[in-house]
Scaffold this active site. Structure first.
Site, PDB file in Angstrom:
ATOM      1  N   LYS A   1       0.810  -1.231   0.000  1.00  0.00           N
ATOM      2  CA  LYS A   1       0.000   0.000   0.000  1.00  0.00           C
ATOM      3  C   LYS A   1       0.837   1.271   0.000  1.00  0.00           C
ATOM      4  CE  LYS A   1      -0.904   0.205   4.956  1.00  0.00           C
ATOM      5  NZ  LYS A   1      -1.548  -0.640   5.960  1.00  0.00           N
TER       6      LYS A   1
ATOM      7  N   ARG B   1      -8.762  -0.852  16.204  1.00  0.00           N
ATOM      8  CA  ARG B   1      -9.044  -0.404  14.853  1.00  0.00           C
ATOM      9  C   ARG B   1     -10.056  -1.420  14.329  1.00  0.00           C
ATOM     10  NH1 ARG B   1      -4.691   0.623  10.034  1.00  0.00           N
ATOM     11  NH2 ARG B   1      -5.245  -1.537   9.557  1.00  0.00           N
TER      12      ARG B   1
HETATM   13  C1  LIG Z   1      -0.819  -1.453   6.545  1.00  0.00           C
HETATM   14  C2  LIG Z   1      -1.243  -2.773   7.013  1.00  0.00           C
HETATM   15  C3  LIG Z   1      -0.291  -3.780   7.175  1.00  0.00           C
HETATM   16  C4  LIG Z   1       1.188  -3.558   6.946  1.00  0.00           C
HETATM   17  O1  LIG Z   1       1.705  -2.778   7.971  1.00  0.00           O
HETATM   18  P1  LIG Z   1       3.301  -2.479   8.075  1.00  0.00           P
HETATM   19  O2  LIG Z   1       3.450  -1.884   9.414  1.00  0.00           O
HETATM   20  O3  LIG Z   1       3.628  -1.560   6.971  1.00  0.00           O
HETATM   21  O4  LIG Z   1       4.001  -3.785   7.966  1.00  0.00           O
HETATM   22  C5  LIG Z   1      -0.743  -5.035   7.591  1.00  0.00           C
HETATM   23  N1  LIG Z   1      -2.056  -5.258   7.843  1.00  0.00           N
HETATM   24  C6  LIG Z   1      -2.995  -4.311   7.704  1.00  0.00           C
HETATM   25  C7  LIG Z   1      -4.419  -4.649   7.990  1.00  0.00           C
HETATM   26  C8  LIG Z   1      -2.618  -3.035   7.293  1.00  0.00           C
HETATM   27  O5  LIG Z   1      -3.565  -2.093   7.144  1.00  0.00           O
END
Ligand SMILES: *Cc1c(COP(=O)(O)O)cnc(C)c1O
Length: 366
Positions: A36, A131
């Site tokens: 992302k 969350r």
């Molecule tokens: C952004 C996200 C991740 C990845 O997080 P990082 O800290 O960049 O490894 C994993 N799971 C979800 C649900 C996320 O939104």
């Protein structure tokens, strides 16, 4: 080359991903790479594939669509629970989605039926970060409702910590997830394929815990791209922290007093940052601003201090010497600056391709 630009060193990203894939494989955990922060850049996905990553995830359907258009055929998971208004696009481009609402899961089932597809569902469980997530006591009921719906597979369960409230993944909350996985299996028969424990914040737990239980997947973004763990933002041993950097160009550099003069009110972005009197200094302006980066997320090169930023200007103190107009400097980025820069149409992306004639980088600790 134009500035500002993100310079993305694909070889360093490949190295980081490969190191994490190998370390976690020893613990029975596979890596789902989270794209992302890369706006669906196919170059990065290719580097991750070379590193041995076989599954990808993104929080935005737009990025998944971009990757599909670029020909990516690996498993793609949508991380953010789908918007009802995007269900068609989700079923078309993502193989799996993370879900918490039965209203959405029902629509995913209908759309899958309409288009002759099977869509995978990962149910996200709330473990305290507040969350996304189904409260643990409601998981069985929602799993039962999901299993009744046609054209879906209950692919697994998962959790996400350290994103909203900074809750640390530990043996307690991770074993709760394992116990929930066991109880779903016992109640409905079969074995959940995926028990995805969390994001980069889970790394330390995953590598150090005496027992990782049922957790067999982590979703990693920041640790691969920036070589840091997000709990304390410390560098991870053996990983590159400068795989992605920001290059900006000097547009003004003049000796000026270090204190402003005149009556003080608000600045463009609220209260002005208080300044200390250092006498006359070289104030150097880079052509990059809040539209492009999070100024608090930049680490300037040696000899340059950040003083402030407006929409289009980054104001710095370059000490006792002016910098030549038109020259460039390289800044380190944190996750927040990276995400902003990747999504700014004003920041170009320069991919530095790997030199594949060289032997593969060795993995520290092996
Ligand atoms: C952004 C996200 C991740 C990845 O997080 P990082 O800290 O960049 O490894 C994993 N799971 C979800 C649900 C996320 O939104």
């Amino acid at each position: 080359m134009t500035a500002p630009r993100l310079e993305v060193d694909l070889e360093k990203i490949e190295h980081n991903a490969h190191a994490l894939v190998v370390k976690l494989a020893r613990r029975g955990i596979s890596v789902t790479a989270v794209t992302k922060a890369t706006l669906g850049a196919p170059e990065i996905v290719e580097a991750l594939c070379r590193a041995g990553v076989t599954a990808f995830a993104d929080s935005r359907i737009e990025n998944i669509e971009t990757l599909r258009e670029a020909g990516t055929s690996t498993t793609m998971t949508l991380l953010r629970t789908p918007m009802l208004s995007q269900v068609q696009r989700v079923v078309k481009s993502a193989d799996v989605s993370c879900n918490t609402e039965i209203d959405v899961i029902r629509e995913l089932s209908l759309e899958s039926g309409r288009t002759g597809r099977t869509h995978g569902i990962i149910l996200m469980v709330e473990l305290g970060d507040l969350r996304e997530g189904i409260m643990p006591g409601d998981l069985k009921r929602i799993a039962r409702d999901t299993l009744k719906l046609p054209n879906l597979v209950l692919a697994g369960i998962g959790a996400n910590l350290a994103c909203c409230s900074g809750i640390v993944p530990d043996d307690r909350n991770m074993s709760e997830l394992s116990i929930l996985a066991d109880s779903i299996d016992d109640t409905f028969g079969g074995t959940l394929d995926i028990v995805t424990g969390g994001n980069s914040a889970n790394l330390q737990w995953a590598l150090d815990s005496p027992d990782t239980g049922r957790i067999n997947d982590l979703r990693l973004g920041e640790s691969i791209l920036l070589g840091r763990e997000p709990l304390h933002r410390q560098p991870i041993d053996g990983l590159h922290t400068d795989a992605i950097t920001l290059v900006a160009e000097v547009i003004e550099s003049k000796m000026k007093p270090s204190l402003p003069w005149g009556e003080v009110a608000q600045a463009a972005f609220g209260e002005p940052t208080p300044q200390t009197d250092r006498g006359e200094v070289a104030r150097t302006i880079f052509a990059v601003g809040r539209q492009d980066i999070d100024p608090l997320g930049l680490v300037p090169p040696d000899g340059i201090d950040l003083l402030g930023a407006s929409s289009d200007h980054l104001i710095t103190n370059s000490g006792s010497k002016r910098l030549a107009i038109g020259t460039e400097r390289t800044f380190q980025v944190n996750y927040s600056a990276l995400v902003r820069a990747m999504t700014s149409p004003f920041v170009s992306k320069a991919f530095i391709a790997a030199d594949y004639k060289k032997p593969a980088p060795s993995i520290p600790g092996q």
